[in-house]
Design a protein around this motif. Structure first.
Motif, PDB file in Angstrom:
ATOM      1  N   HIS A  10       0.849  -1.200   0.000  1.00  0.00           N
ATOM      2  CA  HIS A  10       0.000   0.000   0.000  1.00  0.00           C
ATOM      3  C   HIS A  10       0.883   1.248   0.000  1.00  0.00           C
ATOM      4  N   HIS A  42      -4.825   5.892  -5.656  1.00  0.00           N
ATOM      5  CA  HIS A  42      -6.275   6.055  -5.516  1.00  0.00           C
ATOM      6  C   HIS A  42      -6.956   6.032  -6.885  1.00  0.00           C
ATOM      7  N   GLU A  67      -6.219   1.476  -4.938  1.00  0.00           N
ATOM      8  CA  GLU A  67      -7.034   1.737  -3.737  1.00  0.00           C
ATOM      9  C   GLU A  67      -8.293   2.472  -4.200  1.00  0.00           C
ATOM     10  N   HIS A  78     -12.046   2.739   1.916  1.00  0.00           N
ATOM     11  CA  HIS A  78     -11.097   2.429   0.853  1.00  0.00           C
ATOM     12  C   HIS A  78     -10.913   0.918   0.722  1.00  0.00           C
ATOM     13  N   HIS A 194      -7.063  -0.037   5.930  1.00  0.00           N
ATOM     14  CA  HIS A 194      -7.009   0.662   7.234  1.00  0.00           C
ATOM     15  C   HIS A 194      -8.361   0.777   7.956  1.00  0.00           C
ATOM     16  N   ARG A 197      -9.504   3.469  10.586  1.00  0.00           N
ATOM     17  CA  ARG A 197      -9.707   4.888  10.239  1.00  0.00           C
ATOM     18  C   ARG A 197     -11.179   5.274  10.151  1.00  0.00           C
ATOM     19  N   ASP A 251       1.111   2.713   3.431  1.00  0.00           N
ATOM     20  CA  ASP A 251       0.295   3.859   2.975  1.00  0.00           C
ATOM     21  C   ASP A 251       1.184   5.090   2.819  1.00  0.00           C
TER      22      ASP A 251
END
Ligand code: AMP
Ligand code: MN
Ligand code: MN
Ligand code: MN
Length: 290
Positions: A10, A42, A67, A78, A194, A197, A251
Motif C-alpha cells: 500500500h 487512488h 485503492e 477504501h 485501514h 480509520r 500507505d
C-alpha cells in the motif's frame, strides 16, 4: 512464503496523491529492504506498468495494486485491490467512472474555502496534482501548507478538509459491491484498507465486513501506517472472526509528510494468513534479486 517477508502492499505515487514517481518509490522500497511491493494509487492504475518495470529492473517482486474510494453507510471506505490484470477493461472503466466528479468536487471545495478567506485554492491545489484527473484533498492540503494557512497537512485536515469543517464537500464514490466486483473479475483480491480509520459503530462495522465478504472480498489490512499497535490487535481479531487474509502496507505518500516509510512496519501477527499466500501465481517475480 512466510509472514516474515517484508511485504509493503500500500503506497501512493504522483499518479494519485503521492509526491514520488513510481520509479522513485520502487527504488525507495528496494533500499528499505522491501521483498514484495505494490503501488496502490487512488482510483487509478496508470502507474502500474512503470512500477512493475522499475521493480523488475531493481530485482524486486511486484504485484499490481489500486485503492478504490467507496461510499458505505455515509462514510468513505477504501478498498485495496491486489494482483489483478492491469489491462482489464471493466476495471479501467470502473475506475474512470470513480474518478469522474473529482474536478467538480474540487471547485466546490475551493468555493467553500473562499468563503472562509482562503482564495485561489482550486488553482493552488491543481499545481500539486501530477494527474489532473485525480485532484485530491491531499493536493489542497499541500497548497494550504505552502501558503501558510496551516503548519502541516495533518492540521489542514483537522481544521478544514474533514466532515463538518469549512472545506469539506460530501462526495458519492463507487459502491462496495462495484469496487469488489471490478477487482475480483479482473483476477485480483479485494482488501479492506485501514479499517481503524473509519468511524463506524460496531453494527455498521459488522455490516461492512459481512457485505464485503458476501461480494467476494478476501482480505483486511491489519498492519498499516494508519494503525496503532493496539488497532492492529483489534483487526487481528476481525481477520480471524471473518476468515480474512491479512495484508500489510505503509500507505506511504511522501518523505516530507508520511509517518511510516516504505517497508518500515511490524510483521503480521503469526496466527494470521498473509494475503500474499494467495497472490503466489500473480506476483511478477524479478529475475535478478540483488
Ligand atoms: P480524497 O480521495 O480526495 O478524498 O483524499 C483522501 C486522501 O486524503 C487520503 O487518501 C489521504 O491521503 C488524505 N487524508 C485523508 N484524511 C486525512 C487526515 N485526517 N490526515 C491526513 N491525510 C488525510
Ligand atoms: Mn491518499
Ligand atoms: Mn486510504
Ligand atoms: Mn492509501
Amino acid at each position: 512464503m512466510t509472514t516474515s517477508i517484508n511485504a509493503d502492499l500500500h503506497c501512493h505515487s504522483v499518479v494519485s496523491d503521492g509526491t514520488l514517481t513510481p520509479e522513485a518509490l520502487a527504488a525507495r522500497a528496494k533500499h528499505n529492504g522491501v521483498d514484495l511491493w505494490a503501488l496502490t494509487d487512488h482510483d487509478e492504475i496508470g502507474g502500474q506498468a512503470g512500477a512493475a518495470a522499475a521493480a523488475a529492473d531493481l530485482g524486486l517482486d511486484y504485484v499490481t495494486g489500486v485503492e478504490i474510494s467507496v461510499s458505505f453507510l455515509g462514510q468513505t471506505v477504501h478498498i485495496v485491490g491486489l494482483g489483478f490484470d492491469a489491462d482489464n477493461q471493466p476495471l479501467w472503466q470502473g475506475l474512470q467512472r470513480t474518478r469522474g466528479g473529482r474536478a467538480q468536487r474540487a471547485h466546490e471545495m475551493s468555493d467553500d474555502l473562499a468563503r472562509v478567506g482562503i482564495h485561489g485554492a482550486f488553482d493552488g491545489a491543481l499545481k500539486y496534482a501530477g494527474n489532473h484527473d485525480l485532484i485530491s484533498r491531499t493536493h489542497f492540503a499541500r497548497f494550504m501548507v505552502e501558503t501558510g494557512v496551516c503548519k502541516d497537512t495533518y492540521e489542514v485536515f483537522r481544521k478544514y478538509l474533514t466532515e463538518g469543517k469549512p472545506g469539506y464537500v460530501e462526495h458519492r464514490w463507487a459502491t462496495l459491491k462495484d469496487a469488489v466486483t471490478w477487482i475480483t473479475q479482473a483476477g485480483g483480491i479485494a482488501v479492506v484498507a485501514h479499517p481503524a480509520r473509519y468511524k463506524f459503530s460496531a453494527n455498521e462495522e459488522f455490516a461492512l465486513f459481512s457485505e464485503f465478504k458476501g461480494h467476494g472480498g478476501q482480505g483486511v489490512e491489519v498492519v498499516t501506517g494508519s494503525h496503532s499497535a493496539a488497532e492492529s490487535v483489534v483487526y487481528t481479531g476481525t481477520a480471524l472472526e471473518f476468515g480474512l487474509l491479512a495484508s500489510r502496507g505503509s500507505d506511504f505518500h511522501s518523505p516530507d509528510e508520511s509517518r511510516t516509510d516504505l517497508g518500515a512496519l511490524p510483521d503480521l501477527p503469526s496466527q494470521l494468513t498473509p494475503v500474499w499466500t494467495l497472490l503466489e501465481d500473480r506476483i511478477q517475480r524479478a529475475a535478478n534479486h540483488s
